[in-house]
Scaffold this motif. Sequence first.
Motif, PDB file in Angstrom:
ATOM      1  N   ARG A 207       0.816  -1.210   0.000  1.00 13.10           N
ATOM      2  CA  ARG A 207       0.000   0.000   0.000  1.00 13.10           C
ATOM      3  C   ARG A 207       0.852   1.264   0.000  1.00 13.10           C
ATOM      4  NH1 ARG A 207      -3.757  -2.231   4.960  1.00 13.10           N
ATOM      5  NH2 ARG A 207      -5.302  -3.371   3.737  1.00 13.10           N
ATOM      6  N   VAL A 208       2.138   1.116   0.234  1.00 11.77           N
ATOM      7  CA  VAL A 208       3.020   2.273   0.389  1.00 11.77           C
ATOM      8  C   VAL A 208       2.989   3.208  -0.823  1.00 11.77           C
ATOM      9  CG1 VAL A 208       5.423   3.016   0.657  1.00 11.77           C
ATOM     10  CG2 VAL A 208       4.526   1.159   2.063  1.00 11.77           C
ATOM     11  N   PRO A 209       3.146   2.730  -2.078  1.00  9.06           N
ATOM     12  CA  PRO A 209       3.146   3.657  -3.210  1.00  9.06           C
ATOM     13  C   PRO A 209       1.852   4.458  -3.349  1.00  9.06           C
ATOM     14  CG  PRO A 209       4.054   1.545  -3.866  1.00  9.06           C
ATOM     15  CD  PRO A 209       3.479   1.350  -2.503  1.00  9.06           C
ATOM     16  N   ALA A 210       0.710   3.786  -3.160  1.00 10.61           N
ATOM     17  CA  ALA A 210      -0.566   4.498  -3.276  1.00 10.61           C
ATOM     18  C   ALA A 210      -0.694   5.565  -2.197  1.00 10.61           C
ATOM     19  CB  ALA A 210      -1.730   3.510  -3.183  1.00 10.61           C
ATOM     20  N   PHE A 211      -0.346   5.212  -0.949  1.00 11.84           N
ATOM     21  CA  PHE A 211      -0.448   6.182   0.140  1.00 11.84           C
ATOM     22  C   PHE A 211       0.571   7.310  -0.015  1.00 11.84           C
ATOM     23  CE2 PHE A 211      -2.287   2.843   3.298  1.00 11.84           C
ATOM     24  CZ  PHE A 211      -3.507   2.937   2.637  1.00 11.84           C
ATOM     25  N   ALA A 212       1.789   6.968  -0.419  1.00  8.58           N
ATOM     26  CA  ALA A 212       2.825   7.991  -0.598  1.00  8.58           C
ATOM     27  C   ALA A 212       2.438   8.948  -1.719  1.00  8.58           C
ATOM     28  CB  ALA A 212       4.164   7.330  -0.908  1.00  8.58           C
ATOM     29  N   GLY A 213       1.943   8.397  -2.828  1.00  7.34           N
ATOM     30  CA  GLY A 213       1.521   9.245  -3.937  1.00  7.34           C
ATOM     31  C   GLY A 213       0.370  10.157  -3.559  1.00  7.34           C
ATOM     32  N   LEU A 214      -0.617   9.617  -2.849  1.00  9.10           N
ATOM     33  CA  LEU A 214      -1.758  10.418  -2.409  1.00  9.10           C
ATOM     34  C   LEU A 214      -1.331  11.544  -1.477  1.00  9.10           C
ATOM     35  CD1 LEU A 214      -4.701   7.946  -1.668  1.00  9.10           C
ATOM     36  CD2 LEU A 214      -4.752   9.927  -3.178  1.00  9.10           C
ATOM     37  N   PHE A 215      -0.503  11.219  -0.502  1.00 10.78           N
ATOM     38  CA  PHE A 215      -0.071  12.229   0.473  1.00 10.78           C
ATOM     39  C   PHE A 215       0.721  13.338  -0.208  1.00 10.78           C
ATOM     40  CE2 PHE A 215       3.142  13.855   3.455  1.00 10.78           C
ATOM     41  CZ  PHE A 215       2.306  14.364   4.441  1.00 10.78           C
ATOM     42  N   LEU A 216       1.660  12.961  -1.083  1.00 11.59           N
ATOM     43  CA  LEU A 216       2.470  13.968  -1.769  1.00 11.59           C
ATOM     44  C   LEU A 216       1.606  14.835  -2.671  1.00 11.59           C
ATOM     45  CD1 LEU A 216       5.198  15.193  -2.483  1.00 11.59           C
ATOM     46  CD2 LEU A 216       5.513  13.375  -4.177  1.00 11.59           C
ATOM     47  N   ALA A 217       0.690  14.202  -3.408  1.00 11.55           N
ATOM     48  CA  ALA A 217      -0.184  14.965  -4.301  1.00 11.55           C
ATOM     49  C   ALA A 217      -1.057  15.939  -3.521  1.00 11.55           C
ATOM     50  CB  ALA A 217      -1.053  14.013  -5.119  1.00 11.55           C
ATOM     51  N   LEU A 218      -1.665  15.480  -2.437  1.00 13.95           N
ATOM     52  CA  LEU A 218      -2.532  16.357  -1.641  1.00 13.95           C
ATOM     53  C   LEU A 218      -1.747  17.533  -1.086  1.00 13.95           C
ATOM     54  CD1 LEU A 218      -5.247  16.971  -0.292  1.00 13.95           C
ATOM     55  CD2 LEU A 218      -4.550  15.490   1.604  1.00 13.95           C
ATOM     56  N   LEU A 219      -0.554  17.269  -0.584  1.00 17.25           N
ATOM     57  CA  LEU A 219       0.276  18.342  -0.025  1.00 17.25           C
ATOM     58  C   LEU A 219       0.591  19.390  -1.097  1.00 17.25           C
ATOM     59  CD1 LEU A 219       1.552  18.838   2.791  1.00 17.25           C
ATOM     60  CD2 LEU A 219       3.675  17.894   1.864  1.00 17.25           C
ATOM     61  N   LEU A 220       1.013  18.940  -2.270  1.00 20.19           N
ATOM     62  CA  LEU A 220       1.336  19.863  -3.356  1.00 20.19           C
ATOM     63  C   LEU A 220       0.089  20.615  -3.832  1.00 20.19           C
ATOM     64  CD1 LEU A 220       3.764  17.638  -5.469  1.00 20.19           C
ATOM     65  CD2 LEU A 220       4.374  19.665  -4.135  1.00 20.19           C
ATOM     66  N   PHE A 221      -1.029  19.902  -3.932  1.00 22.23           N
ATOM     67  CA  PHE A 221      -2.268  20.530  -4.391  1.00 22.23           C
ATOM     68  C   PHE A 221      -2.705  21.654  -3.459  1.00 22.23           C
ATOM     69  CE2 PHE A 221      -4.002  16.503  -6.709  1.00 22.23           C
ATOM     70  CZ  PHE A 221      -2.978  16.611  -7.623  1.00 22.23           C
ATOM     71  N   LEU A 222      -2.669  21.390  -2.153  1.00 22.37           N
ATOM     72  CA  LEU A 222      -3.126  22.391  -1.179  1.00 22.37           C
ATOM     73  C   LEU A 222      -2.274  23.657  -1.249  1.00 22.37           C
ATOM     74  CD1 LEU A 222      -3.829  20.097   1.927  1.00 22.37           C
ATOM     75  CD2 LEU A 222      -5.526  21.212   0.463  1.00 22.37           C
ATOM     76  N   PHE A 223      -0.962  23.492  -1.214  1.00 21.14           N
ATOM     77  CA  PHE A 223      -0.082  24.666  -1.201  1.00 21.14           C
ATOM     78  C   PHE A 223      -0.081  25.382  -2.549  1.00 21.14           C
ATOM     79  CE2 PHE A 223       1.696  22.617   2.592  1.00 21.14           C
ATOM     80  CZ  PHE A 223       1.814  23.721   3.423  1.00 21.14           C
ATOM     81  N   TRP A 224      -0.061  24.623  -3.659  1.00 20.82           N
ATOM     82  CA  TRP A 224      -0.039  25.286  -4.969  1.00 20.82           C
ATOM     83  C   TRP A 224      -1.342  26.039  -5.222  1.00 20.82           C
ATOM     84  CZ3 TRP A 224       2.854  27.351  -8.365  1.00 20.82           C
ATOM     85  CH2 TRP A 224       2.368  27.645  -9.641  1.00 20.82           C
ATOM     86  N   SER A 225      -2.460  25.478  -4.807  1.00 16.83           N
ATOM     87  CA  SER A 225      -3.749  26.157  -4.982  1.00 16.83           C
ATOM     88  C   SER A 225      -3.770  27.490  -4.242  1.00 16.83           C
ATOM     89  CB  SER A 225      -4.887  25.265  -4.482  1.00 16.83           C
ATOM     90  OG  SER A 225      -4.952  24.064  -5.210  1.00 16.83           O
ATOM     91  N   MET A 226      -3.334  27.482  -2.996  1.00 21.44           N
ATOM     92  CA  MET A 226      -3.353  28.717  -2.205  1.00 21.44           C
ATOM     93  C   MET A 226      -2.363  29.745  -2.754  1.00 21.44           C
ATOM     94  SD  MET A 226      -3.904  27.402   1.742  1.00 21.44           S
ATOM     95  CE  MET A 226      -2.579  26.200   1.731  1.00 21.44           C
ATOM     96  N   VAL A 227      -1.189  29.289  -3.176  1.00 18.13           N
ATOM     97  CA  VAL A 227      -0.206  30.207  -3.761  1.00 18.13           C
ATOM     98  C   VAL A 227      -0.740  30.822  -5.048  1.00 18.13           C
ATOM     99  CG1 VAL A 227       2.015  30.259  -4.951  1.00 18.13           C
ATOM    100  CG2 VAL A 227       1.841  29.184  -2.712  1.00 18.13           C
ATOM    101  N   SER A 228      -1.397  30.013  -5.864  1.00 17.73           N
ATOM    102  CA  SER A 228      -1.961  30.532  -7.121  1.00 17.73           C
ATOM    103  C   SER A 228      -2.981  31.621  -6.851  1.00 17.73           C
ATOM    104  CB  SER A 228      -2.616  29.390  -7.904  1.00 17.73           C
ATOM    105  OG  SER A 228      -1.673  28.407  -8.272  1.00 17.73           O
ATOM    106  N   LEU A 229      -3.837  31.405  -5.850  1.00 14.73           N
ATOM    107  CA  LEU A 229      -4.875  32.387  -5.538  1.00 14.73           C
ATOM    108  C   LEU A 229      -4.276  33.666  -4.977  1.00 14.73           C
ATOM    109  CD1 LEU A 229      -7.946  32.796  -5.522  1.00 14.73           C
ATOM    110  CD2 LEU A 229      -7.968  31.922  -3.185  1.00 14.73           C
ATOM    111  N   GLN A 230      -3.146  33.571  -4.295  1.00  5.61           N
ATOM    112  CA  GLN A 230      -2.504  34.751  -3.746  1.00  5.61           C
ATOM    113  C   GLN A 230      -1.818  35.596  -4.813  1.00  5.61           C
ATOM    114  OE1 GLN A 230      -2.608  35.893  -0.583  1.00  5.61           O
ATOM    115  NE2 GLN A 230      -4.000  34.228  -0.069  1.00  5.61           N
ATOM    116  N   HIS A 231      -1.398  34.985  -5.906  1.00  3.25           N
ATOM    117  CA  HIS A 231      -0.616  35.696  -6.914  1.00  3.25           C
ATOM    118  C   HIS A 231      -1.376  36.009  -8.200  1.00  3.25           C
ATOM    119  CE1 HIS A 231       3.474  35.586  -5.098  1.00  3.25           C
ATOM    120  NE2 HIS A 231       2.958  34.584  -4.425  1.00  3.25           N
TER     121      HIS A 231
END
Length: 429
Positions: A207-231
């Motif tokens: 299960r490690v690849p699926a969980f690792a991919g999900l966690f990394l994607a969610l982290l990047l999505f959250l921060f990139w979305s907020m940064v995009s809205l700020q700029h």
Amino acid sequence: MTLKQNIIMTGLVLGWMLSADVLVKLGNGIAQNRTLFLLSMAFCALLTGIAASVIHHPLLRNNGTGDNVGVLVQGAGRLPAMTLTLASRTLLMLLLPTGLLVSAGFAFNEIFVYWFPNFGFSFILLALIAGLHLLGKNVARAAQPLFIGTAVLCLVILTLAGLSSSPDQAPLSVDTGFQFSGAGLVGCLLLFLGVDYIAPSGYQNSRVPAFAGLFLALLLFLFWSMVSLQHVPADRLQDSTIPHLIAARNILGQPGRFLMGTLIISSTCGLVNMLFHLTSEGFAALAGRRLLPGHPPGNLRRRIYIVVFTILIGGLMMSGLAGDDKLEAFIRAALLLWLVLTGLQCFAASRILNEVHNSSPVTGLITSFIIAVAAVVILAADPQRETILALLAITIGGIGLVSAYWLTKTPVVEIVPIHNQKKRNGGST
């Protein structure tokens, strides 16, 4: 599973999640729904994680169902397994590369070398990925961390730069201006597709690849979305077809465009590479169970399929489909079918675990039901739902009829659980 195998599998899981289409959805979604969009992503990532935990349950490997098709055949039946696998993988393999390869060609032309033909570069990328697969599965798999790693690095640099720099506009809170939408709430499920990819033979199920991919994607999505809205002003972000490029330019200027262009090209290579893997291994599993029409029992003639799909994708790009408005609707149809297939795999895995290992199926069944309802809600809210329904009806109906006829002529290939094999062999395997 070794560290190298985990990295390769995580790269394959992230193939769709880091694509340019997902970045567009992130930019549009955060501008439209603000806080609700962030909460929706977290909810959908959690739901996808639950589905992944069922699909990748370690006990499934010990039940003769070591691939996606095996799970579907034993848990849902031969006809659904054959029909939905062929329909989903074929639509994904033909439509997503057609659109994204052309987008990568335009990005290369507009950002890096303006005089180079954009379609020429698209065909070079297609030939590159096809060539890797013709050299061998291991060669193509080894390239995936390079493609996805480059995309992750570019997005991390842009995100950190956005967090550390002052936006030109006044800071905009994500707590204001959002609007509720049922389709928007569950639509984020389409951002996290890919966790249904089961490790191929020779890889220990984990299960490690699926969980690792999900966690990394969610982290990047959250921060990139907020940064995009700020700029980027919200109205411009919401209506743009290239919100990721606009945000990258506003954050770092021309270097930002170079980084985003590199991300688009590398993530496109990663997606197409993953789709070749997903499709060829799905077809190989069908062939191994005599469920691939027109193909003799046994091992898949893999290189022939690679060549055929490469020619078909090239033909679709040359036909002008990439410039047709209907392509976006077709791609959404393919993504919806992928979501439905993921839900069905979760359902089938839950049934197997309950029948063979007496594991409670409630979590998996509820998750698969929510995914099915979400697919209906997303479809109902789509402005081009008639086009999507037509494509799905033609594809599933046509392949379903062929599959039903094929099954009447094909003997059942029994899937024998390992513990039963031990009994038959006198306690040894």
